[in-house]
Design a protein around this motif. Structure first.
Motif, PDB file in Angstrom:
ATOM      1  N   ALA A   1       0.816  -1.214   0.000  1.00  0.00           N
ATOM      2  CA  ALA A   1       0.000   0.000   0.000  1.00  0.00           C
ATOM      3  C   ALA A   1       0.849   1.263   0.000  1.00  0.00           C
ATOM      4  O   ALA A   1       0.406   2.313  -0.463  1.00  0.00           O
ATOM      5  CB  ALA A   1      -0.937   0.002   1.202  1.00  0.00           C
ATOM      6  N   PHE A   2       2.070   1.161   0.503  1.00  0.00           N
ATOM      7  CA  PHE A   2       2.932   2.327   0.656  1.00  0.00           C
ATOM      8  C   PHE A   2       4.294   2.032   0.044  1.00  0.00           C
ATOM      9  O   PHE A   2       4.769   0.903   0.087  1.00  0.00           O
ATOM     10  CB  PHE A   2       3.110   2.666   2.141  1.00  0.00           C
ATOM     11  N   GLU A   3       4.936   3.063  -0.478  1.00  0.00           N
ATOM     12  CA  GLU A   3       6.251   2.883  -1.102  1.00  0.00           C
ATOM     13  C   GLU A   3       7.269   2.348  -0.097  1.00  0.00           C
ATOM     14  O   GLU A   3       8.043   1.460  -0.401  1.00  0.00           O
ATOM     15  CB  GLU A   3       6.740   4.201  -1.706  1.00  0.00           C
ATOM     16  N   ASP A   4       7.257   2.840   1.132  1.00  0.00           N
ATOM     17  CA  ASP A   4       8.240   2.379   2.109  1.00  0.00           C
ATOM     18  C   ASP A   4       7.951   0.974   2.628  1.00  0.00           C
ATOM     19  O   ASP A   4       8.831   0.324   3.175  1.00  0.00           O
ATOM     20  CB  ASP A   4       8.367   3.367   3.274  1.00  0.00           C
ATOM     21  N   ALA A   5       6.742   0.458   2.422  1.00  0.00           N
ATOM     22  CA  ALA A   5       6.389  -0.877   2.915  1.00  0.00           C
ATOM     23  C   ALA A   5       7.138  -1.985   2.184  1.00  0.00           C
ATOM     24  O   ALA A   5       7.092  -3.136   2.597  1.00  0.00           O
ATOM     25  CB  ALA A   5       4.884  -1.106   2.813  1.00  0.00           C
ATOM     26  N   LYS A   6       7.847  -1.651   1.119  1.00  0.00           N
ATOM     27  CA  LYS A   6       8.646  -2.628   0.373  1.00  0.00           C
ATOM     28  C   LYS A   6      10.043  -2.803   0.974  1.00  0.00           C
ATOM     29  O   LYS A   6      10.805  -3.645   0.519  1.00  0.00           O
ATOM     30  CB  LYS A   6       8.788  -2.172  -1.082  1.00  0.00           C
ATOM     31  N   ILE A   7      10.360  -1.993   1.974  1.00  0.00           N
ATOM     32  CA  ILE A   7      11.708  -1.946   2.548  1.00  0.00           C
ATOM     33  C   ILE A   7      11.708  -2.617   3.920  1.00  0.00           C
ATOM     34  O   ILE A   7      10.857  -2.317   4.766  1.00  0.00           O
ATOM     35  CB  ILE A   7      12.175  -0.476   2.665  1.00  0.00           C
ATOM     36  N   GLU A   8      12.653  -3.517   4.151  1.00  0.00           N
ATOM     37  CA  GLU A   8      12.782  -4.192   5.445  1.00  0.00           C
ATOM     38  C   GLU A   8      12.862  -3.138   6.549  1.00  0.00           C
ATOM     39  O   GLU A   8      13.574  -2.154   6.420  1.00  0.00           O
ATOM     40  CB  GLU A   8      14.027  -5.080   5.470  1.00  0.00           C
ATOM     41  N   GLY A   9      12.125  -3.369   7.602  1.00  0.00           N
ATOM     42  CA  GLY A   9      12.048  -2.433   8.717  1.00  0.00           C
ATOM     43  C   GLY A   9      10.794  -1.580   8.655  1.00  0.00           C
ATOM     44  O   GLY A   9      10.389  -1.005   9.660  1.00  0.00           O
ATOM     45  N   TRP A  10      10.175  -1.502   7.476  1.00  0.00           N
ATOM     46  CA  TRP A  10       8.953  -0.707   7.308  1.00  0.00           C
ATOM     47  C   TRP A  10       7.827  -1.535   6.680  1.00  0.00           C
ATOM     48  O   TRP A  10       6.847  -0.999   6.175  1.00  0.00           O
ATOM     49  CB  TRP A  10       9.224   0.532   6.471  1.00  0.00           C
ATOM     50  N   LYS A  11       7.954  -2.855   6.687  1.00  0.00           N
ATOM     51  CA  LYS A  11       6.931  -3.717   6.091  1.00  0.00           C
ATOM     52  C   LYS A  11       5.707  -3.773   7.001  1.00  0.00           C
ATOM     53  O   LYS A  11       5.833  -3.932   8.211  1.00  0.00           O
ATOM     54  CB  LYS A  11       7.489  -5.116   5.843  1.00  0.00           C
ATOM     55  N   ARG A  12       4.529  -3.663   6.366  1.00  0.00           N
ATOM     56  CA  ARG A  12       3.277  -3.697   7.102  1.00  0.00           C
ATOM     57  C   ARG A  12       2.137  -3.926   6.124  1.00  0.00           C
ATOM     58  O   ARG A  12       2.282  -3.689   4.929  1.00  0.00           O
ATOM     59  CB  ARG A  12       3.061  -2.395   7.867  1.00  0.00           C
ATOM     60  N   ALA A  13       1.018  -4.385   6.644  1.00  0.00           N
ATOM     61  CA  ALA A  13      -0.153  -4.641   5.810  1.00  0.00           C
ATOM     62  C   ALA A  13      -1.272  -3.690   6.207  1.00  0.00           C
ATOM     63  O   ALA A  13      -1.561  -3.519   7.388  1.00  0.00           O
ATOM     64  CB  ALA A  13      -0.624  -6.080   5.960  1.00  0.00           C
ATOM     65  N   GLN A  14      -1.895  -3.110   5.198  1.00  0.00           N
ATOM     66  CA  GLN A  14      -3.045  -2.241   5.411  1.00  0.00           C
ATOM     67  C   GLN A  14      -4.316  -2.989   5.007  1.00  0.00           C
ATOM     68  O   GLN A  14      -4.362  -3.605   3.945  1.00  0.00           O
ATOM     69  CB  GLN A  14      -2.921  -0.972   4.571  1.00  0.00           C
ATOM     70  N   HIS A  15      -5.320  -2.935   5.863  1.00  0.00           N
ATOM     71  CA  HIS A  15      -6.647  -3.482   5.570  1.00  0.00           C
ATOM     72  C   HIS A  15      -7.577  -2.275   5.472  1.00  0.00           C
ATOM     73  O   HIS A  15      -7.900  -1.662   6.486  1.00  0.00           O
ATOM     74  CB  HIS A  15      -7.120  -4.418   6.684  1.00  0.00           C
ATOM     75  N   ARG A  16      -7.995  -1.918   4.271  1.00  0.00           N
ATOM     76  CA  ARG A  16      -8.776  -0.700   4.073  1.00  0.00           C
ATOM     77  C   ARG A  16     -10.252  -0.947   4.358  1.00  0.00           C
ATOM     78  O   ARG A  16     -10.835  -1.910   3.889  1.00  0.00           O
ATOM     79  CB  ARG A  16      -8.616  -0.216   2.638  1.00  0.00           C
ATOM     80  N   TYR A  17     -10.844  -0.029   5.089  1.00  0.00           N
ATOM     81  CA  TYR A  17     -12.266  -0.087   5.397  1.00  0.00           C
ATOM     82  C   TYR A  17     -13.014   1.093   4.772  1.00  0.00           C
ATOM     83  O   TYR A  17     -14.027   0.916   4.122  1.00  0.00           O
ATOM     84  CB  TYR A  17     -12.499  -0.093   6.911  1.00  0.00           C
ATOM     85  N   ILE A  18     -12.531   2.302   5.016  1.00  0.00           N
ATOM     86  CA  ILE A  18     -13.169   3.507   4.486  1.00  0.00           C
ATOM     87  C   ILE A  18     -12.123   4.279   3.700  1.00  0.00           C
ATOM     88  O   ILE A  18     -11.079   4.648   4.232  1.00  0.00           O
ATOM     89  CB  ILE A  18     -13.734   4.393   5.610  1.00  0.00           C
TER      90      ILE A  18
END
Length: 179
Positions: free
Chosen positions: A37-54
């Protein structure tokens, strides 16, 4: 007899209650964990998952989501493993983090890079005002789940402090999601 004391928005005039429920309910089982979801989420240390609701959240990807249409704010649930977080950034609107499970170290940063960090646990919250550099890290031993809300239905893409990430924002928005 029930009487609505406020007018509906024009696009909902005459729309039946069942159609409104179908359009404005988002179930977790139907959410897709978006690990890009985010450009930085591709980088180790900033990986995370977004679950969009609204809406689309602060990723800037507005048209490729299956979420409740946003009006005045967005809402996502983030899943962050231990040792991960996100890059320092700003938004043109306020951003709120509300911890559901686990512990999150949220930070506010000055232009010189100095930080004030606060540890948030379940049911704790922080709001980051517009233009204030902020972010978070999961420095605990367990994953953290938290809500993220942005104060605009279609916010701009986050403004990364890091120049290289900031320059890659437009390319990130053009990428075709997998799936």
């Amino acid at each position: 007899m029930s009487v609505a004391r406020h007018p509906r928005p024009p696009e909902l005039e005459g729309v039946q209650k069942e159609e409104i429920v179908d359009k404005f309910v988002a179930r977790f089982a139907e959410r897709r964990a978006d690990w890009e979801a985010f450009e930085d989420a591709k980088i180790e240390g900033w990986k995370r998952a977004q679950h969009r609701y609204i809406g689309a959240g602060g990723s800037g990807k507005h048209d490729d989501i299956d979420a409740i249409p946003a009006r005045a704010h967005t809402l996502s649930i983030m899943f962050v493993e231990p040792g991960q977080g996100n890059a320092p950034h700003t938004h043109e609107v306020e951003e709120t983090f509300f911890v559901l499970k686990g512990h999150l170290d949220a930070f506010i940063e000055d232009d010189d890079g100095s930080r004030s960090t606060v540890r948030l646990g379940p049911w704790d919250c922080i709001t980051c005002p517009p233009g204030v550099i902020h972010g978070y890290d999961n420095n605990s031993l367990e994953p953290v789940w938290f809500q993220v809300m942005l104060g605009k239905g279609r916010p701009e893409t986050m403004g990364y402090v890091d120049d290289e990430l900031y320059q890659r924002r437009d390319a990130h928005l053009r990428e075709v999601p997998k799936g």
